[in-house]
Design an enzyme around this catalytic site. Structure first.
Site, PDB file in Angstrom:
ATOM      1  N   LYS A 191     -11.487  -4.571  -3.928  1.00  0.00           N
ATOM      2  CA  LYS A 191     -12.339  -3.421  -4.236  1.00  0.00           C
ATOM      3  C   LYS A 191     -11.527  -2.277  -4.828  1.00  0.00           C
ATOM      4  O   LYS A 191     -12.076  -1.377  -5.443  1.00  0.00           O
ATOM      5  CB  LYS A 191     -13.144  -2.961  -3.011  1.00  0.00           C
ATOM      6  CG  LYS A 191     -12.386  -2.834  -1.717  1.00  0.00           C
ATOM      7  CD  LYS A 191     -13.353  -2.725  -0.508  1.00  0.00           C
ATOM      8  CE  LYS A 191     -12.678  -3.191   0.783  1.00  0.00           C
ATOM      9  NZ  LYS A 191     -13.598  -3.481   1.872  1.00  0.00           N
ATOM     10  N   LYS A 247       0.817  -1.223   0.000  1.00  0.00           N
ATOM     11  CA  LYS A 247       0.000   0.000   0.000  1.00  0.00           C
ATOM     12  C   LYS A 247       0.844   1.262   0.000  1.00  0.00           C
ATOM     13  O   LYS A 247       0.488   2.251  -0.625  1.00  0.00           O
ATOM     14  CB  LYS A 247      -0.944   0.017   1.218  1.00  0.00           C
ATOM     15  CG  LYS A 247      -2.167  -0.845   1.048  1.00  0.00           C
ATOM     16  CD  LYS A 247      -3.254  -0.358   1.997  1.00  0.00           C
ATOM     17  CE  LYS A 247      -4.545  -1.138   1.851  1.00  0.00           C
ATOM     18  NZ  LYS A 247      -5.569  -0.662   2.803  1.00  0.00           N
ATOM     19  N   LYS A 269      -5.453 -11.111  -6.036  1.00  0.00           N
ATOM     20  CA  LYS A 269      -6.706 -11.303  -5.300  1.00  0.00           C
ATOM     21  C   LYS A 269      -7.789 -10.344  -5.800  1.00  0.00           C
ATOM     22  O   LYS A 269      -7.477  -9.241  -6.275  1.00  0.00           O
ATOM     23  CB  LYS A 269      -6.482 -11.193  -3.800  1.00  0.00           C
ATOM     24  CG  LYS A 269      -6.360  -9.796  -3.290  1.00  0.00           C
ATOM     25  CD  LYS A 269      -6.461  -9.722  -1.764  1.00  0.00           C
ATOM     26  CE  LYS A 269      -6.293  -8.262  -1.376  1.00  0.00           C
ATOM     27  NZ  LYS A 269      -6.416  -7.948   0.020  1.00  0.00           N
TER      28      LYS A 269
HETATM   29  P1  TYM Z   1     -10.559  -5.960   4.501  1.00  0.00           P
HETATM   30  O1  TYM Z   1     -11.532  -4.897   4.842  1.00  0.00           O
HETATM   31  O2  TYM Z   1      -9.562  -5.720   3.432  1.00  0.00           O
HETATM   32  O3  TYM Z   1     -11.335  -7.277   4.123  1.00  0.00           O
HETATM   33  C1  TYM Z   1     -12.352  -7.795   4.964  1.00  0.00           C
HETATM   34  C2  TYM Z   1     -12.311  -9.304   4.987  1.00  0.00           C
HETATM   35  O4  TYM Z   1     -12.491  -9.826   3.664  1.00  0.00           O
HETATM   36  C3  TYM Z   1     -11.427 -10.705   3.357  1.00  0.00           C
HETATM   37  N1  TYM Z   1     -11.129 -10.616   1.921  1.00  0.00           N
HETATM   38  C4  TYM Z   1     -11.083 -11.664   1.099  1.00  0.00           C
HETATM   39  N2  TYM Z   1     -11.290 -12.971   1.312  1.00  0.00           N
HETATM   40  C5  TYM Z   1     -11.173 -13.787   0.253  1.00  0.00           C
HETATM   41  N3  TYM Z   1     -10.847 -13.370  -0.995  1.00  0.00           N
HETATM   42  C6  TYM Z   1     -10.628 -12.058  -1.246  1.00  0.00           C
HETATM   43  N4  TYM Z   1     -10.325 -11.656  -2.476  1.00  0.00           N
HETATM   44  C7  TYM Z   1     -10.740 -11.140  -0.161  1.00  0.00           C
HETATM   45  N5  TYM Z   1     -10.600  -9.798  -0.061  1.00  0.00           N
HETATM   46  C8  TYM Z   1     -10.833  -9.489   1.225  1.00  0.00           C
HETATM   47  C9  TYM Z   1     -10.266 -10.240   4.207  1.00  0.00           C
HETATM   48  O5  TYM Z   1      -9.312 -11.262   4.402  1.00  0.00           O
HETATM   49  C10 TYM Z   1     -10.961  -9.851   5.486  1.00  0.00           C
HETATM   50  O6  TYM Z   1     -11.194 -10.991   6.302  1.00  0.00           O
HETATM   51  N6  TYM Z   1      -7.269  -5.582   8.261  1.00  0.00           N
HETATM   52  C11 TYM Z   1      -8.576  -6.105   7.874  1.00  0.00           C
HETATM   53  C12 TYM Z   1      -9.703  -5.550   8.722  1.00  0.00           C
HETATM   54  C13 TYM Z   1      -9.531  -5.722  10.186  1.00  0.00           C
HETATM   55  C14 TYM Z   1      -9.647  -6.906  10.937  1.00  0.00           C
HETATM   56  C15 TYM Z   1      -9.438  -6.529  12.292  1.00  0.00           C
HETATM   57  C16 TYM Z   1      -9.903  -8.237  10.606  1.00  0.00           C
HETATM   58  C17 TYM Z   1      -9.261  -4.707  11.062  1.00  0.00           C
HETATM   59  N7  TYM Z   1      -9.217  -5.201  12.319  1.00  0.00           N
HETATM   60  C18 TYM Z   1      -9.472  -7.469  13.324  1.00  0.00           C
HETATM   61  C19 TYM Z   1      -9.920  -9.169  11.651  1.00  0.00           C
HETATM   62  C20 TYM Z   1      -9.717  -8.799  12.975  1.00  0.00           C
HETATM   63  C21 TYM Z   1      -8.828  -5.724   6.419  1.00  0.00           C
HETATM   64  O7  TYM Z   1      -8.257  -4.813   5.902  1.00  0.00           O
HETATM   65  O8  TYM Z   1      -9.816  -6.459   5.822  1.00  0.00           O
END
Ligand code: TYM
Length: 333
Positions: free
Chosen positions: A199, A113, A196
């Site tokens: 969004k 990022k 992957k």
């Molecule tokens: P984020 O917002 O990018 O994504 C949310 C969740 O969706 C999953 N995900 C995917 N799973 C499968 N295939 C994909 N292409 C895909 N894209 C996204 C992510 O793995 C995630 O589970 N850092 C985290 C948010 C967060 C969090 C936390 C998660 C903040 N605090 C505490 C767990 C516990 C994030 O950026 O997810």
């Protein structure tokens, strides 16, 4: 009792990856019972990169609607917005003082990022994983369902817990278990099976959005990149065919079946047969979710009420854990 926590950033629309890798599995864990489930819109994580305020508000409500539409029940689970539970930020500060610069610098998400322009990245983006550890540990959560891309952050969460416990000579924070199971934890781009689904990908054709209508879903799957060969009988034979494997994984995740069971159903098919069937399946599973999201978005006051109630319940758990953390660290008053 085991406690489940997970969060999603309200930084734009939800994709099929978020649905299969996260929200759907969160709902499954709620249904499975046997543990408390706590789910969060992580707006403080979202602002580590610029968010237009009006868009952040809208995206937070839309994400809440997505959780609810996918079956998160605000009575059986706790559903809330991160910034409304200040204990996350308070514990994150302590973790900023526990975590090491070197640990943060090795995070692949930071490197991706911030890229070559780290000088211009926000300090929050660098510290992001310490806030994520605080999200989890302020509840003493034991299980964290996430997609594959969050694995490194969860390892860091364990490192932070272990260093805190070691430095202060306590057994206070638990070693959290990542839960990365099933075929939906790594949904890839429809244009490139080695990246992957995201969004933030500039190509809308690379992803299915939860807000796409049936035509858009069908068109994107029909146009998804593939190779010319029919599907093999055996899942292993998809090695080296990332696009084909991705579509099979999506099929299995939507159907809630194993990859072997999926191959028994679709092995030998041409993409000419398989893709329309997959498109119908995706529409069948996603249309009710997106319709329910749209319905919920007509009543933002109700969404706000649910989030506020969730935040109150979350604070009841987080406040005593933060208080004990302050006591351990010697912070008085
Ligand atoms: P984020 O917002 O990018 O994504 C949310 C969740 O969706 C999953 N995900 C995917 N799973 C499968 N295939 C994909 N292409 C895909 N894209 C996204 C992510 O793995 C995630 O589970 N850092 C985290 C948010 C967060 C969090 C936390 C998660 C903040 N605090 C505490 C767990 C516990 C994030 O950026 O997810």
């Amino acid at each position: 009792t085991p406690r489940v926590f997970s969060g999603i950033q309200p930084s734009g629309g939800l994709t099929l990856g978020n649905y299969l890798g996260a929200i759907k599995r969160f709902a499954d864990m709620q249904e499975a019972g046997g543990h408390q489930t706590i789910y969060c819109m992580v707006d403080m994580h979202a602002i580590t990169v610029w968010q237009d305020p009006a868009a952040l508000t809208r995206n937070t409500r839309e994400l809440a609607a997505g959780y609810l539409a996918a079956g998160i029940d605000p009575e059986r689970s706790i559903l809330f917005n991160q910034s409304r539970v200040p204990e996350h930020a308070q514990l994150a500060w302590i973790f900023n003082c526990v975590a090491r610069m070197g640990w943060m610098g090795r995070m692949t998400q930071w490197k991706d990022k911030a890229g070559k322009n780290a000088e211009n990245a926000s300090l929050g983006l660098f510290a992001y994983p310490a806030l994520m550890a605080a999200d989890i540990l302020v509840y003493h959560a034991t299980h964290v369902p996430v997609g594959e891309d969050q694995k490194q952050h969860l390892e860091l969460t364990r490192d932070i817990a272990a260093k805190f416990n070691h430095d202060y000579g306590v057994e206070f924070f638990p070693m959290t278990e990542p839960v990365i199971e099933g075929t939906g934890t790594r949904v890839m781009s429809l244009r490139d099976g080695t990246r992957k689904m995201s969004k933030s990908d500039p190509s809308d054709a690379s992803r299915i959005n939860l807000t796409d209508d049936a035509d858009a879903i069908a068109r994107k799957i029909r146009k998804a990149r593939t190779d010319p060969d029919p599907l093999p009988q055996d899942y292993k034979a998809l090695d080296g065919r990332p696009e084909a494997r991705n579509l099979v994984n999506i099929f299995a995740a939507l159907r809630d079946i194993s990859t072997d069971a999926a191959m028994a159903q679709v092995g030998g098919q041409n993409f000419g047969e398989f893709k329309p069937m997959l498109a119908d399946l995706a529409v069948e599973k996603l249309a009710p979710v997106s319709a329910e999201m749209a319905r919920l978005m007509n009543d933002p006051a109700e969404i706000d009420r649910i989030m506020a109630r969730g935040a109150e319940r979350a604070r009841e758990i987080a406040a005593p854990i933060l208080a004990e953390t302050y006591r351990i660290t010697g912070m008085i008053g």
